[in-house]
Write a protein that holds these residues in place. Structure first.
Motif, mmCIF file in Angstrom:
data_model
loop_
_atom_site.group_PDB
_atom_site.id
_atom_site.type_symbol
_atom_site.label_atom_id
_atom_site.label_comp_id
_atom_site.label_asym_id
_atom_site.label_seq_id
_atom_site.Cartn_x
_atom_site.Cartn_y
_atom_site.Cartn_z
ATOM 1 N N GLU A 1 0.798 -1.226 0.000
ATOM 2 C CA GLU A 1 0.000 0.000 0.000
ATOM 3 C C GLU A 1 0.830 1.275 0.000
ATOM 4 N N ASP A 2 2.157 1.185 0.077
ATOM 5 C CA ASP A 2 2.994 2.377 0.165
ATOM 6 C C ASP A 2 2.829 3.232 -1.088
ATOM 7 N N ALA A 3 2.543 4.527 -0.901
ATOM 8 C CA ALA A 3 2.321 5.440 -2.025
ATOM 9 C C ALA A 3 3.589 5.686 -2.828
ATOM 10 N N ASN A 4 4.757 5.411 -2.244
ATOM 11 C CA ASN A 4 6.020 5.642 -2.942
ATOM 12 C C ASN A 4 6.507 4.414 -3.703
ATOM 13 N N LEU A 5 5.712 3.362 -3.722
ATOM 14 C CA LEU A 5 6.126 2.132 -4.376
ATOM 15 C C LEU A 5 5.925 2.232 -5.885
ATOM 16 N N VAL A 6 6.954 1.874 -6.642
ATOM 17 C CA VAL A 6 6.863 1.770 -8.098
ATOM 18 C C VAL A 6 7.257 0.355 -8.487
ATOM 19 N N VAL A 7 6.862 -0.043 -9.695
ATOM 20 C CA VAL A 7 7.149 -1.389 -10.189
ATOM 21 C C VAL A 7 8.296 -1.300 -11.194
ATOM 22 N N ARG A 8 9.347 -2.062 -10.927
ATOM 23 C CA ARG A 8 10.517 -2.055 -11.799
ATOM 24 C C ARG A 8 10.521 -3.310 -12.657
ATOM 25 N N PHE A 9 10.629 -3.121 -13.987
ATOM 26 C CA PHE A 9 10.773 -4.211 -14.944
ATOM 27 C C PHE A 9 12.230 -4.238 -15.404
ATOM 28 N N ARG A 10 12.851 -5.422 -15.352
ATOM 29 C CA ARG A 10 14.238 -5.562 -15.785
ATOM 30 C C ARG A 10 14.337 -6.663 -16.827
ATOM 31 N N ASN A 11 14.811 -6.302 -18.018
ATOM 32 C CA ASN A 11 15.011 -7.282 -19.072
ATOM 33 C C ASN A 11 16.221 -8.149 -18.723
ATOM 34 N N VAL A 12 16.020 -9.475 -18.698
ATOM 35 C CA VAL A 12 17.078 -10.361 -18.214
ATOM 36 C C VAL A 12 18.253 -10.435 -19.180
ATOM 37 N N LEU A 13 18.066 -10.077 -20.442
ATOM 38 C CA LEU A 13 19.161 -10.126 -21.409
ATOM 39 C C LEU A 13 19.912 -8.808 -21.511
ATOM 40 N N SER A 14 19.199 -7.705 -21.415
ATOM 41 C CA SER A 14 19.859 -6.410 -21.570
ATOM 42 C C SER A 14 20.094 -5.685 -20.251
ATOM 43 N N ASP A 15 19.477 -6.180 -19.153
ATOM 44 C CA ASP A 15 19.581 -5.530 -17.839
ATOM 45 C C ASP A 15 19.069 -4.093 -17.868
ATOM 46 N N ARG A 16 18.174 -3.791 -18.787
ATOM 47 C CA ARG A 16 17.581 -2.454 -18.846
ATOM 48 C C ARG A 16 16.418 -2.373 -17.867
ATOM 49 N N ASP A 17 16.394 -1.328 -17.045
ATOM 50 C CA ASP A 17 15.339 -1.136 -16.051
ATOM 51 C C ASP A 17 14.309 -0.129 -16.554
ATOM 52 N N ILE A 18 13.045 -0.476 -16.346
ATOM 53 C CA ILE A 18 11.926 0.419 -16.662
ATOM 54 C C ILE A 18 11.017 0.435 -15.447
ATOM 55 N N GLU A 19 10.652 1.622 -14.972
ATOM 56 C CA GLU A 19 9.805 1.737 -13.790
ATOM 57 C C GLU A 19 8.455 2.330 -14.164
ATOM 58 N N LEU A 20 7.385 1.719 -13.628
ATOM 59 C CA LEU A 20 6.017 2.170 -13.872
ATOM 60 C C LEU A 20 5.333 2.437 -12.541
ATOM 61 N N THR A 21 4.491 3.457 -12.524
ATOM 62 C CA THR A 21 3.724 3.782 -11.325
ATOM 63 C C THR A 21 2.440 2.958 -11.308
ATOM 64 N N PRO A 22 2.113 2.304 -10.188
ATOM 65 C CA PRO A 22 0.876 1.508 -10.134
ATOM 66 C C PRO A 22 -0.359 2.379 -10.324
ATOM 67 N N LEU A 23 -1.457 1.739 -10.739
ATOM 68 C CA LEU A 23 -2.744 2.427 -10.868
ATOM 69 C C LEU A 23 -3.269 2.789 -9.479
ATOM 70 N N PRO A 24 -4.121 3.805 -9.382
ATOM 71 C CA PRO A 24 -4.589 4.271 -8.062
ATOM 72 C C PRO A 24 -5.375 3.240 -7.266
ATOM 73 N N SER A 25 -5.843 2.175 -7.874
ATOM 74 C CA SER A 25 -6.691 1.196 -7.182
ATOM 75 C C SER A 25 -5.892 0.204 -6.339
ATOM 76 N N SER A 26 -4.617 0.453 -6.081
ATOM 77 C CA SER A 26 -3.784 -0.499 -5.349
ATOM 78 C C SER A 26 -4.204 -0.607 -3.884
ATOM 79 N N THR A 27 -4.041 -1.811 -3.308
ATOM 80 C CA THR A 27 -4.328 -2.059 -1.890
ATOM 81 C C THR A 27 -3.100 -2.708 -1.257
#
Length: 410
Positions: free
Chosen positions: A241-267
């Motif tokens: 439920e932490d408002a500062n939490l983001v979701v990090r996607f990491r490509n296993v071959l390139s090690d590139r990180d992409i971060e997305l903010t969760p939708l407001p409906s999170s619990t």
């Protein structure tokens, strides 16, 4: 510590102890250190033979640093920790068995009274004026761990196994284990520099009153095996439920990180995150098809970054254009367009029926050469870095193949 001369130093020290202990009984005889088939030779006098018949690694010391030579946090060379196995055999003058038994008893008594090789014993046996003066640099007497002598309880069959390879007549003997001998390695220790500050602001450890968030499951829409651009992923776990939490996607071959903010409906037990739409060219630019790991990342001011465990998810390519969709039988050149865009380092193949066809070119368009295409309707799939496109319309029940993912050969 000790060096590679330590084994010879132990043998020499034991020979000295035996000689001192049996000297009165030995008379003009000798204490030798020969293999069993050469121990007696032409000698017909009193004799004690000390034979090193086996060496073995110590399981206790195998993965330990050299004692008192490395500090916590340092990586020191692992010592060669050895256990030495000796056989003590007695020979009486003119092969008199009674005399040999007396000699063996004296020898066993001498070793029993010296269960530990003392520093003085080792220094006496390896001093510069000793018989084996070349062992003076063994440094065995400097070893912090004691070198201990123990009588082994071997059965007759075990003792016979020692004698059998030498093809000589068996004689009553006593077996001993000597341990531990620590031979120091030549590799230097790796010593880290002193710590000047703890963390970026020298605050040291940070204590929290609660457990960090954790992820348990990733749920894809409509039971898909892989995610596609535009999909909403459901992440289930604990303390999300932490408002500062983001979701990090990491490509296993390139090690590139992409971060997305969760939708407001999170619990606290579930959060949702939406992948960028396939039509948003700028948003999908950093994405590529393949295997990703996703995790939750929490950043608070004046606090260290907290990261959850990782879960795997596959991002499938989506075919948006096929040309031609109808072609005559024979050799066919097929051109495809897909999202996310194909990267030059990716492996791309076309699944055509039961055939896998490697791409002819990746730019400016995906091109495949289909040899000897036979009449029929083919559901095609695009495989990018081990992840296949989804030729099924998962929104319908029962499931059906997507008509936009087919090519007809007439």
């Amino acid at each position: 510590m000790s060096n590679s001369l330590a084994i010879a130093a132990v043998t020499t020290t034991l020979r000295g102890i035996l000689f001192q202990g049996v000297q009165a009984e030995l008379g003009s005889g000798s204490v030798t250190t020969r293999p069993l088939d050469k121990a007696r030779g032409n000698n017909d006098g009193n004799q004690i033979n000390l034979f090193l018949y086996h060496t073995a690694l110590s399981g206790t010391w195998r993965n330990m640093d050299m004692p008192y030579q490395t500090k916590p946090g340092e990586i020191g060379p692992v010592p060669l920790a050895l256990e030495l196995y000796y056989l003590v055999t007695a020979y009486g003058e003119n092969d008199n068995d009674i005399k040999s038994h007396r000699l063996l008893g004296r020898a066993m008594s001498a070793l029993h009274s010296r269960p530990v090789l003392s520093k003085g014993d080792i220094e006496t046996a390896t001093r510069p004026d000793a018989l084996d003066s070349d062992l003076f640099g063994s440094d065995l007497h400097r070893q912090m761990e004691h070198v201990r002598i123990g009588l082994l309880k071997l059965s007759f069959d075990e003792m016979s196994q020692i004698w059998r390879p030498f093809q000589v007549q068996y004689r009553i003997s006593a077996a001993y284990q000597v341990s531990i001998v620590l031979i120091e390695g030549d590799a230097p220790a790796k010593t880290p520099m002193p710590v000047l500050k703890r963390g970026s602001e020298d605050r040291g450890a940070v204590a929290t009153a609660s457990l960090p968030p954790s992820l348990l499951q990733v749920v894809l829409p409509n039971g898909k095996p892989s995610a596609e651009l535009g999909d909403i992923l459901i992440l289930r776990g604990d303390r999300l439920e932490d408002a500062n939490l983001v979701v990090r996607f990491r490509n296993v071959l390139s090690d590139r990180d992409i971060e997305l903010t969760p939708l407001p409906s999170s619990t606290a037990g579930e959060l949702r995150v939406q992948l960028p739409a396939a039509t948003n060219t700028a948003a999908i630019a950093p994405w590529s098809s393949g295997i990703y790991t996703l995790s939750g990342v929490v950043r608070h001011p004046q606090m260290p970054v907290v990261t959850t465990n990782e879960l795997p998810v596959a991002l499938a390519p989506t075919i948006v254009q096929i040309s031609p969709i109808t072609a005559p039988r024979g050799n066919v050149t097929l051109t495809l367009a897909c999202v996310p865009p194909i990267q030059s380092t990716q492996r791309v193949t076309l699944l055509w029926g039961d055939r896998e066809i490697l791409a002819e070119s990746l730019t400016p368009a995906l091109t495949f050469q289909i040899r000897d295409a036979q009449p029929g309707q083919y559901v095609i799939r695009l495989r990018v870095d081990r992840v296949d496109s989804l030729p099924i319309d998962f929104a319908t029940r029962p499931l059906q193949f997507d008509s936009n993912q087919t090519v007809t050969i007439t």
